[in-house]
Design a protein around this motif. Structure first.
Motif, PDB file in Angstrom:
ATOM      1  N   GLU A 332       0.745  -1.280   0.283  1.00 22.35           N
ATOM      2  CA  GLU A 332       0.002   0.017   0.105  1.00 22.35           C
ATOM      3  C   GLU A 332       0.774   1.253  -0.058  1.00 22.35           C
ATOM      4  N   PHE A 333       0.584   2.306  -0.747  1.00 20.57           N
ATOM      5  CA  PHE A 333       1.120   3.597  -0.962  1.00 20.57           C
ATOM      6  C   PHE A 333       0.858   4.606   0.293  1.00 20.57           C
ATOM      7  N   THR A 334       1.612   5.341   0.909  1.00 23.95           N
ATOM      8  CA  THR A 334       1.169   6.436   1.729  1.00 23.95           C
ATOM      9  C   THR A 334       1.166   7.620   0.892  1.00 23.95           C
ATOM     10  N   THR A 335       0.122   8.142   0.758  1.00 28.78           N
ATOM     11  CA  THR A 335      -0.062   9.626  -0.042  1.00 28.78           C
ATOM     12  C   THR A 335       0.162  10.618   0.733  1.00 28.78           C
ATOM     13  N   GLY A 336       0.246  10.496   1.962  1.00 26.77           N
ATOM     14  CA  GLY A 336       0.643  12.007   2.673  1.00 26.77           C
ATOM     15  C   GLY A 336       1.697  12.493   2.404  1.00 26.77           C
ATOM     16  N   ALA A 337       2.874  11.864   1.472  1.00 27.98           N
ATOM     17  CA  ALA A 337       4.097  12.775   1.215  1.00 27.98           C
ATOM     18  C   ALA A 337       3.525  13.919   0.292  1.00 27.98           C
ATOM     19  N   LEU A 338       2.647  13.874  -0.536  1.00 27.30           N
ATOM     20  CA  LEU A 338       2.092  14.864  -1.313  1.00 27.30           C
ATOM     21  C   LEU A 338       1.690  15.929  -0.737  1.00 27.30           C
ATOM     22  N   GLU A 339       1.370  15.783   0.614  1.00 29.71           N
ATOM     23  CA  GLU A 339       1.071  16.913   1.570  1.00 29.71           C
ATOM     24  C   GLU A 339       2.182  17.662   2.504  1.00 29.71           C
ATOM     25  N   MET A 340       3.291  17.092   2.486  1.00 27.24           N
ATOM     26  CA  MET A 340       4.217  17.432   3.121  1.00 27.24           C
ATOM     27  C   MET A 340       4.600  18.948   3.004  1.00 27.24           C
ATOM     28  N   ALA A 344       0.606  23.961   7.599  1.00 25.86           N
ATOM     29  CA  ALA A 344      -0.786  24.269   8.130  1.00 25.86           C
ATOM     30  C   ALA A 344      -1.898  23.340   7.679  1.00 25.86           C
ATOM     31  N   GLY A 345      -1.956  22.952   6.657  1.00 26.08           N
ATOM     32  CA  GLY A 345      -2.871  21.879   6.243  1.00 26.08           C
ATOM     33  C   GLY A 345      -2.703  20.488   6.978  1.00 26.08           C
ATOM     34  N   ARG A 346      -1.516  20.008   7.072  1.00 29.68           N
ATOM     35  CA  ARG A 346      -1.216  18.918   7.765  1.00 29.68           C
ATOM     36  C   ARG A 346      -1.455  18.938   9.236  1.00 29.68           C
ATOM     37  N   VAL A 347      -0.987  20.097  10.084  1.00 30.80           N
ATOM     38  CA  VAL A 347      -1.510  20.025  11.511  1.00 30.80           C
ATOM     39  C   VAL A 347      -3.149  20.197  11.643  1.00 30.80           C
ATOM     40  N   ASP A 348      -3.745  20.939  10.726  1.00 35.09           N
ATOM     41  CA  ASP A 348      -5.099  21.168  10.993  1.00 35.09           C
ATOM     42  C   ASP A 348      -5.811  19.496  10.875  1.00 35.09           C
ATOM     43  N   ALA A 349      -5.114  18.742   9.798  1.00 31.61           N
ATOM     44  CA  ALA A 349      -5.778  17.528   9.625  1.00 31.61           C
ATOM     45  C   ALA A 349      -5.605  16.611  10.821  1.00 31.61           C
ATOM     46  N   TYR A 350      -4.012  16.720  11.292  1.00 34.48           N
ATOM     47  CA  TYR A 350      -3.818  15.911  12.656  1.00 34.48           C
ATOM     48  C   TYR A 350      -4.718  16.247  13.843  1.00 34.48           C
ATOM     49  N   VAL A 351      -5.137  17.372  14.056  1.00 29.48           N
ATOM     50  CA  VAL A 351      -5.957  17.966  15.108  1.00 29.48           C
ATOM     51  C   VAL A 351      -7.272  17.323  14.983  1.00 29.48           C
ATOM     52  N   LYS A 352      -7.732  17.330  13.738  1.00 32.37           N
ATOM     53  CA  LYS A 352      -9.133  16.713  13.537  1.00 32.37           C
ATOM     54  C   LYS A 352      -9.205  15.376  13.656  1.00 32.37           C
ATOM     55  N   ALA A 353      -8.106  14.797  12.916  1.00 31.62           N
ATOM     56  CA  ALA A 353      -7.937  13.200  13.123  1.00 31.62           C
ATOM     57  C   ALA A 353      -7.869  12.636  14.644  1.00 31.62           C
ATOM     58  N   ILE A 354      -6.986  13.606  15.484  1.00 33.45           N
ATOM     59  CA  ILE A 354      -6.719  13.271  17.038  1.00 33.45           C
ATOM     60  C   ILE A 354      -8.029  13.414  17.642  1.00 33.45           C
ATOM     61  N   GLY A 355      -8.741  14.525  17.607  1.00 36.79           N
ATOM     62  CA  GLY A 355      -9.891  14.865  18.313  1.00 36.79           C
ATOM     63  C   GLY A 355     -11.165  14.170  17.881  1.00 36.79           C
ATOM     64  N   GLU A 363       0.721   8.336  16.588  1.00 40.24           N
ATOM     65  CA  GLU A 363       0.683   8.138  15.377  1.00 40.24           C
ATOM     66  C   GLU A 363       0.886   9.469  14.410  1.00 40.24           C
ATOM     67  N   ALA A 364       0.373  10.535  14.965  1.00 41.14           N
ATOM     68  CA  ALA A 364       0.525  11.745  14.393  1.00 41.14           C
ATOM     69  C   ALA A 364       2.007  12.176  14.344  1.00 41.14           C
ATOM     70  N   ARG A 365       2.619  12.156  15.475  1.00 40.63           N
ATOM     71  CA  ARG A 365       3.956  12.400  15.561  1.00 40.63           C
ATOM     72  C   ARG A 365       4.981  11.569  14.743  1.00 40.63           C
ATOM     73  N   GLN A 366       4.494  10.238  14.738  1.00 41.94           N
ATOM     74  CA  GLN A 366       5.202   9.213  13.904  1.00 41.94           C
ATOM     75  C   GLN A 366       5.148   9.851  12.247  1.00 41.94           C
ATOM     76  N   ARG A 367       4.391  10.326  11.828  1.00 43.71           N
ATOM     77  CA  ARG A 367       4.069  10.672  10.654  1.00 43.71           C
ATOM     78  C   ARG A 367       5.106  12.002  10.258  1.00 43.71           C
ATOM     79  N   GLU A 368       5.282  12.769  11.242  1.00 36.17           N
ATOM     80  CA  GLU A 368       6.404  13.826  11.216  1.00 36.17           C
ATOM     81  C   GLU A 368       7.716  13.619  11.809  1.00 36.17           C
ATOM     82  N   ASN A 369       7.861  12.222  12.063  1.00 38.45           N
ATOM     83  CA  ASN A 369       9.302  11.743  12.237  1.00 38.45           C
ATOM     84  C   ASN A 369       9.495  12.391  13.741  1.00 38.45           C
ATOM     85  N   LEU A 370       8.565  12.470  14.440  1.00 36.32           N
ATOM     86  CA  LEU A 370       8.806  12.831  15.870  1.00 36.32           C
ATOM     87  C   LEU A 370       8.713  11.633  16.936  1.00 36.32           C
ATOM     88  N   PRO A 371       9.534  11.648  17.997  1.00 40.09           N
ATOM     89  CA  PRO A 371       9.388  10.090  18.991  1.00 40.09           C
ATOM     90  C   PRO A 371       7.732  10.473  19.693  1.00 40.09           C
TER      91      PRO A 371
END
Length: 393
Positions: A332-340, A344-355, A363-371
């Motif tokens: 499976e491909f991860t298409t999130g790289a097109l939004e890197m 602002a759009g990524r952070v807004d999407a993470y906030v909505k997905a977490i909330g 999981e959101a931090r992992q997508r941003e290569n954060l521990p």
């Protein structure tokens, strides 16, 4: 380890073959268009680069599904091949880009699959374009005839070749987008060559000098030398001084010139149709507005890229996984790289997905290569709804 199947030596008359290929690629514009020569036309080069490099930059991973659970199969050898090095001298990005470009130009692309004793894939190597011909057997299964540089030919079967095949009307054979659209591409190339010839030969002057009466050869030579020295090349743009009542009449664009430019623009749109790429992504911005710019980017992902991503994942499933693995594993491909690029759009999407309970903070931090953080593996939901897993007593 078995690299090739049974071999067969064969010689060919390449001169006759080349003549047949040139005749098949001749266009109504009088220009022979082949997949290689089409890359000299800037819109085709832009479309091929855009699609192939976009597919290549998207990470593809192998996943294992066991009932309702899904996890990434990081311990599977195929995961390393797809994400790092498919062979010792080719990166995953290069292989995906090269094979996708060949798929766009030729309608199909091939890679040699090398397996270990247990049938697991240990190496995937792209095969040179034009070195593979596909034959369809009586049971409609494909058979691959690979021509080596030495002139020898090898016969390979399914499982020994990764075969990406585009749209086709015959079994096991894809259609070349360049060949099918060669007349439109050839007209665009003819217009480009005509414009280049005009510029090279200076067939269109910037203006005309009008003089009263007849000039002597000496006076004519003096005026021409003065114009070339004082206003030609890098000296253009200075103050023009004329003698003996000479008038300078600048030449402007007429209706024929405007139509010629419109034809060139229209041929860019034709290439856009052939490769199904939004016209704005080929740098033709005349119809782009702030209102539709975002939707055009989404169209590129959903209408242009997703069919190729689906083709890649299903081909990996068919040609690289062992039959007993196909029930549990899939790519499976991860298409999130097109939004890197859109923070602002990524952070807004993470906030909505977490909330909304779709994603955990970790999981959101992992997508941003954060521990991960303490307590970040718990799904959260709005206060006016039940917690995930059931209502509290």
């Amino acid at each position: 380890m078995r690299w090739f199947g049974r071999g067969k030596k064969e010689t060919r008359g390449w001169g006759e073959l080349e003549r047949l290929i040139l005749a098949a690629n001749e266009t109504a514009a009088g220009i022979s268009v082949s997949p290689d020569s089409a890359l000299e036309y800037a819109p085709v080069l832009a479309a091929v680069r855009l699609i192939s490099e976009s597919v290549a930059m998207l990470p593809v991973h192998l996943y294992e599904s066991d009932g309702g659970d899904k996890r990434r199969a990081d311990d599977h050898p195929l995961e390393r091949l797809m994400t790092r090095l498919p062979n010792p001298w080719t990166t995953a990005f290069q292989m995906k880009a090269d094979l996708t470009a060949a798929l766009l130009l030729d309608g199909e692309a091939f890679a040699l699959v090398i397996r270990g004793r247990d049938g697991s894939v240990i190496e995937v190597t792209p095969l040179p374009r034009g070195s593979v011909s596909v034959e369809t057997l009586e049971d409609l299964a494909p058979q691959y005839r690979v021509s080596l540089a030495s002139g020898e030919q090898r016969i390979l079967g399914p499982g020994e070749v990764l075969h990406l095949r585009g749209l086709g009307t015959l079994p096991n054979k894809g259609l070349s987008l360049v060949h099918q659209g060669r007349h439109a591409i050839g007209l665009g190339m003819a217009l480009e060559r005509h414009a280049s010839t005009l510029m090279a030969k200076g067939a269109r002057p910037g203006g005309v000098l009008e003089v009263p009466g007849m000039l002597s050869p000496e006076a004519l030579g003096r005026i021409k030398a003065g114009m070339a020295q004082g206003h030609g090349g890098s000296a253009s743009g200075g103050t023009l001084v004329l003698e003996n009542g000479t008038k300078y009449n600048p030449l402007t664009w007429n209706s024929v010139d405007i139509q010629f430019q419109e034809m060139r623009t229209f041929q860019v749109a034709e290439v856009s149709r052939i490769f199904r790429v939004p016209l704005s992504l080929l740098s033709e911005m005349s119809r782009v507005t702030h209102a539709n710019a975002e939707s055009l980017g989404q169209q590129f992902l959903s209408l242009t890229l997703l069919p190729y991503l689906r083709l890649w994942t299903e081909t990996i499933y068919r040609d690289l996984l062992k039959p007993q693995e196909q029930e549990r594993y899939y790519a499976e491909f991860t298409t999130g790289a097109l939004e890197m690029a859109d923070l602002a759009g990524r952070v807004d999407a993470y906030v909505k997905a977490i909330g909304g309970g779709l994603m955990t903070p970790s999981e959101a931090r992992q997508r941003e290569n954060l521990p991960p953080v303490a307590g970040g593996d718990v799904l959260r939901v709005p206060l006016n709804t039940e917690s995930i897993g059931g209502a509290n007593a």
